[in-house]
Design an enzyme around this catalytic site. Structure first.
Site, PDB file in Angstrom:
ATOM      1  N   CYS A 149      22.990  51.684 105.681  1.00  0.00           N
ATOM      2  CA  CYS A 149      22.236  52.293 106.925  1.00  0.00           C
ATOM      3  C   CYS A 149      20.819  51.821 106.740  1.00  0.00           C
ATOM      4  O   CYS A 149      19.837  52.503 106.175  1.00  0.00           O
ATOM      5  CB  CYS A 149      22.328  53.781 106.563  1.00  0.00           C
ATOM      6  SG  CYS A 149      21.502  54.411 108.484  1.00  0.00           S
ATOM      7  N   CYS A 152      18.226  54.536 108.039  1.00  0.00           N
ATOM      8  CA  CYS A 152      17.943  55.440 107.052  1.00  0.00           C
ATOM      9  C   CYS A 152      16.798  54.842 106.074  1.00  0.00           C
ATOM     10  O   CYS A 152      15.922  55.509 105.538  1.00  0.00           O
ATOM     11  CB  CYS A 152      19.197  56.063 106.346  1.00  0.00           C
ATOM     12  SG  CYS A 152      20.670  56.119 107.446  1.00  0.00           S
ATOM     13  N   ASP A 153      17.223  53.565 105.578  1.00  0.00           N
ATOM     14  CA  ASP A 153      16.583  53.149 104.236  1.00  0.00           C
ATOM     15  C   ASP A 153      15.455  52.149 104.646  1.00  0.00           C
ATOM     16  O   ASP A 153      14.786  51.826 103.524  1.00  0.00           O
ATOM     17  CB  ASP A 153      17.710  53.095 103.180  1.00  0.00           C
ATOM     18  CG  ASP A 153      18.673  54.096 102.709  1.00  0.00           C
ATOM     19  OD1 ASP A 153      18.057  55.222 103.040  1.00  0.00           O
ATOM     20  OD2 ASP A 153      19.820  53.932 102.612  1.00  0.00           O
TER      21      ASP A 153
END
Ligand code: NAP
Length: 336
Positions: A149, A152-153
Site C-alpha cells: 500500500c 499507507c507507506d
C-alpha cells in the site's frame, strides 16, 4: 448481554478488520449483542484482525497524531467492541446459508446438518488480500520495507530508491504516487508491455523518476530486519541482477475473501461483493457487506471502518423494520 447459543442472533459479523470491528462497536451500542466470528490465525499472523495485523506503523489513521502500530490499532478496536458487549469468537465461518431466515452459519464441518449459529442479519466484512509473489522472504519483510500500500507507506521512503512490482493500473498509480517521496522508482514488470491504461502509461513514461525493468521477475528479497534489495531475473535472457532498494511495493492485484459467497451473493468479475450504491445492502435482504470485501477502490482502514459503521446502521434499521430488533431501542445512543 450474550444471547443463548440456540437463539438466532440479531447480527453476526464475519471478519475482524476495521470494518467488522466498527460494525461490532456500533451494533453493540445499539443493544444488538453482535457476535463476531473474527477468523483464525493465519500463516503470517498469530491473531486474526485483517490486513492491519501485517502492518507496522500506521500514520494515516485519524486520531493518532503520533501514529500507531497496526496490531495495536486492531487491539484497540477489539477492546472497544468488547467494552460494549460484542462477543468475539476466534472462529472462521465455513459455510453460510442465506436462502431463508434466520440465516445459518457453520464453523468447523460445513457438512454438519445444523448450522453452528443462526442470525437474523449478517454483516460480511471478510476483507481482501493482496496477491503476493509467493517468495518465502515476503512474510519476513512485509511491513519492513516491503508493502502492498503506497498510500499507507510511501511517506516512509523520503529520498530513497524503491521499486514497484506489476504492470497494471495499480502498479503505475503506486509508482506515480511514490515519486512524491522517493528519489527513484523502478517498476519491475514480467512482460515488455504494460497492462495499464494508456493514460497511466503516458504519465509514468513522462515521469523522470520512474524507470522500467522489462521482462523481469523478482527471484528473492534481501535483508533480515528490513528490506535491503532484490534479486531480479530477466525471463527472456535468464540474466540475473541485484537491485538495491529500501522499499518495494507489490501491486499485482487483490483478491477479496468471498469464496464462501460464490453463487450466494452478487459479486463483480473480480469477486468483490456488490452493494446497493450509497449503502451496504447486498442483493439478499438482511445481508450487508462492508470494508474491502466490497471496495476495490479505496482500500483504506478508515474507509473500511466507515463502511462498517454504515453496515451497522443499515442492519439496525433493517432489523427494526422487520420487528426483529430488541425491544428497548429507546436506549439506542442518540448520536446514531
Ligand atoms: P491487474 O490489472 O490485474 O494487473 C496486475 C499486474 O500484475 C499485471 O501487469 C500482471 O502482469 C502483474 N502480475 C500478476 N501476477 C503477477 C506475478 N505473480 N508476478 C509478477 N507480476 C504479476 O491489477 P491492478 O493493477 O490491481 O488493477 C485491477 C483493476 O483495477 C483493473 O481493472 C484496473 O484497471 C483497475 N484500477 C484502475 C485504476 C485507475 O484507473 N486509476 C487504478 C488502479 C486499478 P501481466 O500484465 O503480465 O498479466
Amino acid at each position: 448481554m450474550n444471547q443463548p447459543m440456540d437463539q438466532a442472533r440479531n447480527v453476526v459479523i464475519l471478519g475482524s478488520g476495521p470494518a467488522g470491528l466498527t460494525a461490532a462497536i456500533y451494533t453493540a451500542r445499539a443493544n444488538l449483542a453482535p457476535l463476531v466470528l473474527e477468523g483464525e490465525p493465519s500463516s503470517t499472523t498469530d491473531q486474526p484482525g485483517g490486513q492491519l495485523m501485517l502492518t507496522t506503523e500506521v500514520e494515516n489513521y485519524p486520531g493518532f497524531a503520533e501514529g500507531i502500530m497496526g496490531p495495536e490499532l486492531m487491539a484497540t478496536f477489539r477492546s472497544q467492541a468488547a467494552r460494549f458487549g460484542a462477543e468475539l469468537v476466534t472462529e472462521k465461518a465455513t459455510r453460510v446459508d442465506v436462502s431463508s431466515r434466520p440465516f445459518g452459519i457453520w464453523v468447523g464441518d460445513p457438512e454438519a446438518a445444523e448450522p453452528t449459529y443462526r442470525a437474523s442479519s449478517v454483516i460480511v466484512s471478510t476483507g481482501a488480500r493482496s496477491i503476493m509473489l509467493g517468495l518465502e522472504a515476503e512474510s519476513r519483510l512485509l511491513g519492513r520495507g516491503l508493502s502492498t500500500c503506497a498510500t499507507c507507506d510511501g511517506f516512509f521512503h523520503q529520498g530513497s530508491d524503491i521499486a514497484v512490482v506489476g504492470g497494471g493500473d495499480s502498479a503505475l498509480e503506486e509508482a506515480l504516487f511514490l515519486t512524491k517521496f522517493a528519489a527513484t522508482v523502478t517498476v519491475i514488470h514480467r512482460r515488455n508491455e504494460l497492462r495499464a491504461s494508456k493514460i497511466m502509461q503516458e504519465r509514468a513514461f513522462k515521469n523522470e523518476k520512474i524507470t522500467f525493468r522489462w521482462d523481469t521477475v523478482v527471484e528473492d528479497l534481501e535483508g533480515d530486519g528490513a528490506l535491503e534489495g532484490a534479486r531480479l531475473r530477466n525471463v527472456k535472457t535468464g540474466e540475473t541482477a541485484r537491485l538495491t532498494v529500501s522499499g518495494m511495493f507489490i501491486a499485482i492485484g487483490h483478491r477479496p475473501n468471498t469464496d464462501l459467497f460464490r453463487g450466494i451473493l452478487d459479486m463483480d468479475d473480480g469477486g468483490y461483493l456488490r452493494t446497493r450504491p450509497g449503502s451496504t445492502f447486498t442483493n439478499v435482504e438482511g445481508v450487508f457487506a462492508a470494508g474491502d470485501v466490497q471496495d476495490h477502490t479505496y482500500r483504506q482502514a478508515i474507509t473500511a471502518a466507515g463502511s462498517g459503521c454504515m453496515a451497522a446502521i443499515d442492519a439496525e434499521r433493517w432489523l427494526e423494520a422487520q420487528g426483529d430488533a430488541p425491544g428497548d431501542l429507546a436506549e439506542t445512543p442518540t448520536e446514531w
